[in-house]
Design a protein around this motif. Structure first.
Motif, mmCIF file in Angstrom:
data_model
loop_
_atom_site.group_PDB
_atom_site.id
_atom_site.type_symbol
_atom_site.label_atom_id
_atom_site.label_comp_id
_atom_site.label_asym_id
_atom_site.label_seq_id
_atom_site.Cartn_x
_atom_site.Cartn_y
_atom_site.Cartn_z
ATOM 1 N N GLU A 164 -0.676 117.417 66.877
ATOM 2 C CA GLU A 164 0.122 117.480 68.103
ATOM 3 C C GLU A 164 1.389 118.298 67.895
ATOM 4 O O GLU A 164 1.820 119.040 68.779
ATOM 5 N N GLN A 165 1.988 118.184 66.716
ATOM 6 C CA GLN A 165 3.170 118.964 66.364
ATOM 7 C C GLN A 165 2.857 119.786 65.118
ATOM 8 O O GLN A 165 2.699 119.231 64.030
ATOM 9 N N TYR A 195 11.338 128.341 67.480
ATOM 10 C CA TYR A 195 10.101 128.424 68.257
ATOM 11 C C TYR A 195 9.929 127.218 69.177
ATOM 12 O O TYR A 195 10.303 126.092 68.843
ATOM 13 N N SER A 196 9.290 127.453 70.305
ATOM 14 C CA SER A 196 8.809 126.371 71.157
ATOM 15 C C SER A 196 7.540 125.783 70.534
ATOM 16 O O SER A 196 6.961 126.350 69.591
ATOM 17 N N LYS A 197 7.091 124.651 71.105
ATOM 18 C CA LYS A 197 5.851 124.052 70.610
ATOM 19 C C LYS A 197 4.680 125.021 70.754
ATOM 20 O O LYS A 197 3.859 125.161 69.845
ATOM 21 N N ARG A 251 4.683 127.576 67.997
ATOM 22 C CA ARG A 251 4.244 127.016 66.710
ATOM 23 C C ARG A 251 2.722 126.872 66.683
ATOM 24 O O ARG A 251 2.077 127.133 65.658
ATOM 25 N N GLN A 252 2.161 126.464 67.806
ATOM 26 C CA GLN A 252 0.708 126.334 67.870
ATOM 27 C C GLN A 252 0.017 127.682 67.660
ATOM 28 O O GLN A 252 -1.044 127.758 67.049
ATOM 29 N N THR A 282 -2.343 119.902 73.744
ATOM 30 C CA THR A 282 -1.571 120.351 74.911
ATOM 31 C C THR A 282 -0.493 119.354 75.331
ATOM 32 O O THR A 282 0.195 119.577 76.327
ATOM 33 N N GLY A 300 2.875 117.849 75.838
ATOM 34 C CA GLY A 300 4.230 118.391 75.826
ATOM 35 C C GLY A 300 4.331 119.858 76.182
ATOM 36 O O GLY A 300 5.438 120.399 76.234
ATOM 37 N N LEU A 301 3.205 120.524 76.441
ATOM 38 C CA LEU A 301 3.250 121.931 76.840
ATOM 39 C C LEU A 301 3.436 122.034 78.357
ATOM 40 O O LEU A 301 2.911 121.222 79.111
#
Length: 207
Positions: free
Chosen positions: A85-86, A136-138, A141-142, A163, A165-166
């Motif tokens: 997730e993170q 970076y945003s999430k 990072r993904q 997905t 928190g996106l």
């Protein structure tokens, strides 16, 4: 040669008196996106952790490309890419430096041109390649995580609430990335609560 990549046979896991997973049978082939739905505590993350070899089963087996995860832990990990997730990156390193480091751990020594190519394919903007990952945003990072999957040539991708928190735009973009990986032959197992993304992305659904 079989295109069966992820295979659970009677997979069972207990934590004390609680049975988290009870004789799960699951088969995911190359090019499929399999979405695993269920409430918290239903065993979705446990299933992923068994395929990763982070947990040992109490019954049954998890196989990756025909190899038993418990008997061949290194070989099966080479065939897998995992996006939690993170996605954890070193914040003081750039996206390019993170990718180079993690690819090297997986046995791939990549030059700057190859690194840029994988980050481009994963959709990370060029101006972000050399920015510190701590900015970076999430979603960004993904994308580095997806670039690593591409660099490894992973046969299977394991996604745990990818997905969460996106924002809607980033969620759609990530789903498109996942679909492209599947179109290129990867088997994808995705644990999620996101029914909208499941509708758009999944080949099959397990509840």
């Amino acid at each position: 040669m079989s295109d069966l990549i992820l295979h659970a046979r009677g997979l069972t896991k207990r934590f004390g008196r609680q049975t988290a997973l009870d004789s799960l049978d699951l088969a995911i082939h190359a090019g499929e996106v399999y979405a695993l739905l269920g409430p918290n505590g239903a065993g979705k993350t446990t299933t992923i952790n068994l395929f990763l070899g982070f947990l040992a089963p109490d019954g049954g087996s998890a196989l990756v490309d025909g190899l038993d995860v418990q008997a061949e832990p290194l070989e099966t990990k080479r065939r897998l890419a995992y996006l939690p997730e993170q996605v954890a990156l070193y914040p003081a390193l750039s996206g390019r430096e993170n990718l180079k480091y993690f690819a090297a751990l997986a046995g791939h020594d990549l030059d700057d041109s190859a690194l840029a190519g994988f980050l481009d394919r994963a959709g990370l903007q060029r101006e972000a390649h050399d920015r510190r990952a701590g900015t970076y945003s999430k979603g960004m990072r993904q994308k580095v995580g997806v670039a690593l999957a591409l660099a490894k040539g992973a046969q299977a991708l394991l996604l745990d609430e990818p997905t969460s928190g996106l924002d809607p735009s980033a969620s759609v973009e990530f789903s498109d990335l996942v679909q492209r990986l599947a179109d290129n032959g990867a088997a994808v197992l995705m644990a999620t609560h996101d029914l909208f993304r499941v509708k758009d992305t999944a080949s099959r659904v397990g509840v």
